[in-house]
Design a protein around this motif. Sequence first.
Motif, PDB file in Angstrom:
ATOM      1  N   ASP A  38       0.925  -1.124  -0.137  1.00 61.59           N
ATOM      2  CA  ASP A  38      -0.068  -0.104   0.160  1.00 61.59           C
ATOM      3  C   ASP A  38       0.698   1.277  -0.026  1.00 61.59           C
ATOM      4  O   ASP A  38       1.729   1.167   0.698  1.00 61.59           O
ATOM      5  CB  ASP A  38      -0.810   0.149   1.122  1.00 61.59           C
ATOM      6  N   GLY A  39       0.634   2.286  -0.631  1.00 62.11           N
ATOM      7  CA  GLY A  39       1.455   3.619  -0.844  1.00 62.11           C
ATOM      8  C   GLY A  39       2.873   3.186  -1.538  1.00 62.11           C
ATOM      9  O   GLY A  39       3.463   4.377  -1.847  1.00 62.11           O
ATOM     10  N   GLY A  93      -3.630   3.059  -2.985  1.00 58.11           N
ATOM     11  CA  GLY A  93      -3.762   4.576  -2.305  1.00 58.11           C
ATOM     12  C   GLY A  93      -2.833   5.655  -3.297  1.00 58.11           C
ATOM     13  O   GLY A  93      -2.906   6.824  -3.030  1.00 58.11           O
ATOM     14  N   VAL A  94      -2.060   4.907  -4.259  1.00 55.33           N
ATOM     15  CA  VAL A  94      -1.267   5.775  -4.911  1.00 55.33           C
ATOM     16  C   VAL A  94      -2.033   6.643  -5.866  1.00 55.33           C
ATOM     17  O   VAL A  94      -2.703   5.807  -7.005  1.00 55.33           O
ATOM     18  CB  VAL A  94      -0.212   5.232  -5.686  1.00 55.33           C
ATOM     19  N   THR A  95      -2.068   7.852  -6.318  1.00 56.51           N
ATOM     20  CA  THR A  95      -2.843   8.562  -7.164  1.00 56.51           C
ATOM     21  C   THR A  95      -1.886   9.654  -7.973  1.00 56.51           C
ATOM     22  O   THR A  95      -2.534   9.872  -9.129  1.00 56.51           O
ATOM     23  CB  THR A  95      -3.912   9.502  -6.260  1.00 56.51           C
ATOM     24  N   ALA A 117       9.370   2.945  -4.036  1.00 56.48           N
ATOM     25  CA  ALA A 117       9.683   4.456  -3.410  1.00 56.48           C
ATOM     26  C   ALA A 117       8.172   4.662  -2.863  1.00 56.48           C
ATOM     27  O   ALA A 117       7.248   4.032  -3.095  1.00 56.48           O
ATOM     28  CB  ALA A 117       9.955   5.292  -4.456  1.00 56.48           C
ATOM     29  N   ARG A 118       8.316   5.638  -1.747  1.00 49.86           N
ATOM     30  CA  ARG A 118       6.948   6.077  -1.241  1.00 49.86           C
ATOM     31  C   ARG A 118       6.623   7.379  -2.456  1.00 49.86           C
ATOM     32  O   ARG A 118       7.555   7.815  -3.118  1.00 49.86           O
ATOM     33  CB  ARG A 118       7.249   6.810   0.099  1.00 49.86           C
TER      34      ARG A 118
END
Length: 332
Positions: A38-39, A93-95, A117-118
């Motif tokens: 996630d993310g 959750g990545v937009t 990577a974040r």
Amino acid sequence: MTEALTTRAATMHAITQPRYGSSDVLRLSRVPRPLVGDGDVLVRVHAAGLDRGTEHLMTGKPYAVRLATGIRRPRNPVPGRDVAGIVVGTGRGVTRFAPGDHVYGVAPGSFAEYALAREDALAHKPRSVSFAQAAVVPISAGTAFQALTRAGCVRAGQSVLITGASGGVGSYAVQIASWLGADVTAVCGPTKVDHVVSLGAHRVIDRSRDDWTASGERYDLVLDIAGNPTVRSLRRVLAPRGTVVFVGGEGAGAITGMRRQLGGAVLSAFVRERLVLLMARESGTDYERLAELIDAGHLSPVLDRTYPLEDAVEAVRQLEQGTIRGKVAITT
């Protein structure tokens, strides 16, 4: 479903280090490809930057870094942080990014074919430069940008002294300070004077010939990037109510590596000068701004040379020996 989520058994080539040490501990290995959480953003690495921060994480010195990276051995056996490449997978959750996007930023373990990577540590890659050029920007240029604009609060017309001006952070600090309208004096070694002049420094001090701490000149802002000048000598070159920003420095204690800087930050509460310890952070927002400056021609990536992944050990060895101007990139 993205590539990373459907190939759990996939492997990749990466540089690994089973323990802390010099470049001698590094090996080219085959390891599992990272899985997206996630993310997360999974990047197919085209290039990874190499700087002094990577060396400190590799050696585990000063020892305080091991509180974050692992006490006895690195938790992440793949070194590298600066990255430039193409997104191949994103987590829930990545937009801001999608597969196919060209990105750059910070991805721990970037000395590999793939790295995670974040989302907030990435930005879209500058369009006008190569992946290798983009890869040497994020950490060093981001640190210089934060040191000048946030910690140093530099304004047009102010006088700025930059030590270690030929290194990774210093090379960008010279350019950014000049773009901001400051009058820039740079300190570097004798073989790198021409390089620093080409970056936009108005004056260059050859540290092998001249003692800038005893020159009698005064500066509104000093970026203390390299070496270990005493706090007293730094204050001696400041204009009244001037500012020192502690960015780096080698050999300042084996435990924290910041004995001098921490002492200066404490002293700042009792003197008229500002003595600021910079704690740079990874910021995709800053990297987007730097990309704009690069595409507008105000900032140039400082890429000395490139090495293929299989020669990464030699690249780190050159960094240890101090032969690099600016930064180098590891390409995959």
